[in-house]
Design a protein around this motif. Structure first.
Motif, PDB file in Angstrom:
ATOM      1  N   ARG A 123     -10.108  34.452 -35.280  1.00 23.21           N
ATOM      2  CA  ARG A 123      -9.635  34.732 -33.925  1.00 23.21           C
ATOM      3  C   ARG A 123      -9.888  33.584 -32.944  1.00 23.21           C
ATOM      4  O   ARG A 123      -9.732  33.756 -31.737  1.00 23.21           O
ATOM      5  CB  ARG A 123     -10.272  36.013 -33.404  1.00 23.21           C
ATOM      6  CG  ARG A 123     -11.787  36.032 -33.385  1.00 23.21           C
ATOM      7  CD  ARG A 123     -12.327  37.432 -33.151  1.00 23.21           C
ATOM      8  NE  ARG A 123     -13.789  37.483 -33.138  1.00 23.21           N
ATOM      9  CZ  ARG A 123     -14.540  37.429 -32.059  1.00 23.21           C
ATOM     10  NH1 ARG A 123     -13.957  37.317 -30.867  1.00 23.21           N
ATOM     11  NH2 ARG A 123     -15.839  37.503 -32.136  1.00 23.21           N
ATOM     12  N   ILE A 132      -9.308  30.514 -30.597  1.00 24.91           N
ATOM     13  CA  ILE A 132      -8.216  29.869 -29.875  1.00 24.91           C
ATOM     14  C   ILE A 132      -8.678  28.474 -29.439  1.00 24.91           C
ATOM     15  O   ILE A 132      -9.881  28.210 -29.343  1.00 24.91           O
ATOM     16  CB  ILE A 132      -7.753  30.703 -28.667  1.00 24.91           C
ATOM     17  CG1 ILE A 132      -8.888  30.908 -27.660  1.00 24.91           C
ATOM     18  CG2 ILE A 132      -7.193  32.045 -29.137  1.00 24.91           C
ATOM     19  CD1 ILE A 132      -8.454  31.644 -26.382  1.00 24.91           C
ATOM     20  N   ARG A 191       4.847  28.046 -31.749  1.00 23.08           N
ATOM     21  CA  ARG A 191       4.255  29.363 -31.961  1.00 23.08           C
ATOM     22  C   ARG A 191       2.851  29.418 -31.350  1.00 23.08           C
ATOM     23  O   ARG A 191       2.042  28.545 -31.573  1.00 23.08           O
ATOM     24  CB  ARG A 191       4.182  29.644 -33.466  1.00 23.08           C
ATOM     25  CG  ARG A 191       3.836  31.067 -33.819  1.00 23.08           C
ATOM     26  CD  ARG A 191       3.970  31.307 -35.300  1.00 23.08           C
ATOM     27  NE  ARG A 191       2.962  30.577 -36.069  1.00 23.08           N
ATOM     28  CZ  ARG A 191       2.834  30.657 -37.392  1.00 23.08           C
ATOM     29  NH1 ARG A 191       3.675  31.407 -38.087  1.00 23.08           N
ATOM     30  NH2 ARG A 191       1.900  29.970 -38.007  1.00 23.08           N
ATOM     31  N   GLY A 192       2.587  30.449 -30.572  1.00 17.95           N
ATOM     32  CA  GLY A 192       1.291  30.619 -29.931  1.00 17.95           C
ATOM     33  C   GLY A 192       1.176  29.981 -28.564  1.00 17.95           C
ATOM     34  O   GLY A 192       0.140  30.092 -27.910  1.00 17.95           O
ATOM     35  N   GLU A 209       2.423  30.756 -25.731  1.00 19.35           N
ATOM     36  CA  GLU A 209       2.241  31.691 -24.617  1.00 19.35           C
ATOM     37  C   GLU A 209       0.757  31.984 -24.387  1.00 19.35           C
ATOM     38  O   GLU A 209       0.285  32.038 -23.240  1.00 19.35           O
ATOM     39  CB  GLU A 209       2.994  32.993 -24.896  1.00 19.35           C
ATOM     40  CG  GLU A 209       4.509  32.850 -24.939  1.00 19.35           C
ATOM     41  CD  GLU A 209       5.016  32.398 -26.303  1.00 19.35           C
ATOM     42  OE1 GLU A 209       4.181  32.156 -27.211  1.00 19.35           O
ATOM     43  OE2 GLU A 209       6.242  32.290 -26.469  1.00 19.35           O
ATOM     44  N   THR A 210       0.005  32.162 -25.467  1.00 23.58           N
ATOM     45  CA  THR A 210      -1.437  32.411 -25.334  1.00 23.58           C
ATOM     46  C   THR A 210      -2.139  31.205 -24.742  1.00 23.58           C
ATOM     47  O   THR A 210      -3.001  31.332 -23.859  1.00 23.58           O
ATOM     48  CB  THR A 210      -2.044  32.749 -26.707  1.00 23.58           C
ATOM     49  OG1 THR A 210      -1.460  33.950 -27.195  1.00 23.58           O
ATOM     50  CG2 THR A 210      -3.554  32.928 -26.605  1.00 23.58           C
ATOM     51  N   SER A 253      -1.169  30.779 -34.808  1.00 32.77           N
ATOM     52  CA  SER A 253      -0.470  32.023 -35.112  1.00 32.77           C
ATOM     53  C   SER A 253       0.339  32.446 -33.892  1.00 32.77           C
ATOM     54  O   SER A 253       0.242  31.854 -32.807  1.00 32.77           O
ATOM     55  CB  SER A 253      -1.472  33.116 -35.470  1.00 32.77           C
ATOM     56  OG  SER A 253      -2.158  33.553 -34.291  1.00 32.77           O
ATOM     57  N   ALA A 254       1.107  33.507 -34.038  1.00 29.75           N
ATOM     58  CA  ALA A 254       1.894  34.012 -32.910  1.00 29.75           C
ATOM     59  C   ALA A 254       1.002  34.462 -31.759  1.00 29.75           C
ATOM     60  O   ALA A 254       1.432  34.476 -30.602  1.00 29.75           O
ATOM     61  CB  ALA A 254       2.775  35.160 -33.373  1.00 29.75           C
ATOM     62  N   HIS A 255      -0.254  34.804 -32.062  1.00 30.21           N
ATOM     63  CA  HIS A 255      -1.196  35.236 -31.024  1.00 30.21           C
ATOM     64  C   HIS A 255      -2.079  34.089 -30.526  1.00 30.21           C
ATOM     65  O   HIS A 255      -3.022  34.338 -29.759  1.00 30.21           O
ATOM     66  CB  HIS A 255      -2.068  36.368 -31.558  1.00 30.21           C
ATOM     67  CG  HIS A 255      -1.298  37.600 -31.945  1.00 30.21           C
ATOM     68  ND1 HIS A 255      -0.672  38.408 -31.019  1.00 30.21           N
ATOM     69  CD2 HIS A 255      -1.030  38.145 -33.158  1.00 30.21           C
ATOM     70  CE1 HIS A 255      -0.060  39.400 -31.645  1.00 30.21           C
ATOM     71  NE2 HIS A 255      -0.263  39.264 -32.945  1.00 30.21           N
ATOM     72  N   GLY A 256      -1.794  32.875 -30.937  1.00 31.45           N
ATOM     73  CA  GLY A 256      -2.537  31.719 -30.443  1.00 31.45           C
ATOM     74  C   GLY A 256      -3.795  31.389 -31.205  1.00 31.45           C
ATOM     75  O   GLY A 256      -4.557  30.521 -30.776  1.00 31.45           O
ATOM     76  N   HIS A 257      -4.053  32.047 -32.334  1.00 31.07           N
ATOM     77  CA  HIS A 257      -5.242  31.746 -33.129  1.00 31.07           C
ATOM     78  C   HIS A 257      -4.978  30.531 -34.022  1.00 31.07           C
ATOM     79  O   HIS A 257      -3.868  30.340 -34.526  1.00 31.07           O
ATOM     80  CB  HIS A 257      -5.620  32.949 -33.983  1.00 31.07           C
ATOM     81  CG  HIS A 257      -5.902  34.175 -33.175  1.00 31.07           C
ATOM     82  ND1 HIS A 257      -5.457  35.427 -33.527  1.00 31.07           N
ATOM     83  CD2 HIS A 257      -6.574  34.346 -32.015  1.00 31.07           C
ATOM     84  CE1 HIS A 257      -5.848  36.319 -32.642  1.00 31.07           C
ATOM     85  NE2 HIS A 257      -6.519  35.682 -31.696  1.00 31.07           N
TER      86      HIS A 257
END
Length: 321
Positions: free
Chosen positions: A206, A208, A227-228, A230-231, A84-88
């Motif tokens: 959630r 990673i 995507r993701g 950066e995390t 995901s965009a948040h690294g999940h």
């Protein structure tokens, strides 16, 4: 999709998430020993199969996946994630390219959501994505197997064995000539022994990649532009993941295995203690006895005795705290 091999003698249907294939064929430990010795095969025909074709398929997938695949040589197996965009973690893919087509398999029932994501990212790239689940079945041959591979199959060879992308119409004839058939529970026990995570069991909404040890095997740290990313980079370079995967040796005197989601606590705190994690997969191993994987908070001491559900458990480190 229900496998025709469920009609084989002794076949017992598997439960979620592996409905549609056999859990075992009457002797779980014999089947595990067969796999460990390099014989038999596992019916994985319930898994989703996707192909990507077109001259830009690898460069396009390279932009979407956590793995470096832009220059993937024909025949070289790899695995990758979609984040995901948040690294999940959203998807886990197991792929190989044959020089003209990229073949991949994924968790049962996940192929539709994955295809929807891939289709949404096509833009002007010259690629075609297809769901091949109805016509292609995945079959697993264990490491060390000397079974002959049908010419019609695409092979994905790894240190853990070979995944065959086999025409579904040939599944029954393959079983007749490549037995003994081995159920999914035997393969799962060896997966737990090898500390290998599986999407939907070792993951939640959630998770990673760092928490499961997927850095290096499914995530390439020297590439960006997905995507993701950066995390992934931030946690790798600046911090630690909030949780870590552990391997558990379970008390063999217990009759029942702790199910997926069973709470993990410090043994000293008893069953009323604070929950520190959860069991992801448990299994009965032909040599090690009852074992499990669990996801626990990073700061749980590595030498702490744990309770998995109501079962005493000794941990081994999989992901360093």
């Amino acid at each position: 999709m229900k496998s025709p091999l469920l009609s084989l003698p002794g076949a017992v249907p598997a439960e979620a998430p592996d409905e549609g294939v056999a859990a075992h064929y009457g002797d779980l430990f014999r089947e595990q020993r067969a796999l460990a010795d390099g014989s038999g095969f596992v019916d994985l025909s319930h898994r989703g199969v996707i192909t990507v074709t077109g001259p830009e398929r690898l460069s396009w997938l390279h932009l979407l996946l956590t793995q470096h695949v832009s220059e993937l040589p024909p025949g070289r197996a790899t695995e990758a994630l979609v984040l995901s965009a948040h690294g999940h973690i959203e998807h886990a893919l197991y792929l190989v390219d044959d020089g003209g087509t990229t073949w991949l398999h994924t968790e049962p029932g996940n192929q539709e959501a994955l295809i929807a994501y891939l289709e949404s990212m096509k833009f002007f790239y010259r690629v075609e994505v297809a769901d091949r689940t109805a016509e292609i079945a995945v079959v697993h041959l264990p490491a060390g197997s000397i079974s002959e591979v049908p010419e019609s199959a695409v092979v994905r060879e790894t240190p853990h064995g070979r995944d065959l992308f086999l025409p579904r119409a040939e599944l029954e004839s393959f079983a007749a000539s490549h037995g003994p058939a081995v159920g999914i529970l035997a393969l799962e026990a060896l997966r737990v022994e090898a500390h290998r995570p599986r999407l939907g069991l070792e993951t939640d909404h959630r998770t990673i990649p760092h928490e499961l040890g997927w850095i290096g095997t499914a995530v390439h740290l020297q590439k960006g532009c997905y995507r993701g990313q950066e995390t992934v980079a931030r946690v790798h370079n600046l911090g630690k993941p909030p949780r870590r995967l552990v391997f558990l040796h379970l008390d063999g005197s217990e009759v029942h295995l702790p199910p997926h989601g069973a709470p993990v606590r410090l043994a000293a705190d008893g069953e009323e203690g604070r929950q520190l994690g959860f069991v992801t997969t448990s299994a009965r191993h032909h040599e090690l006895g009852p074992i499990a994987l669990a996801l626990v908070k990073r700061n749980v001491p590595v030498d702490a005795e744990l309770m998995a559900g109501g079962t005493a458990a000794a941990q081994e480190v999989v992901v360093e705290p």
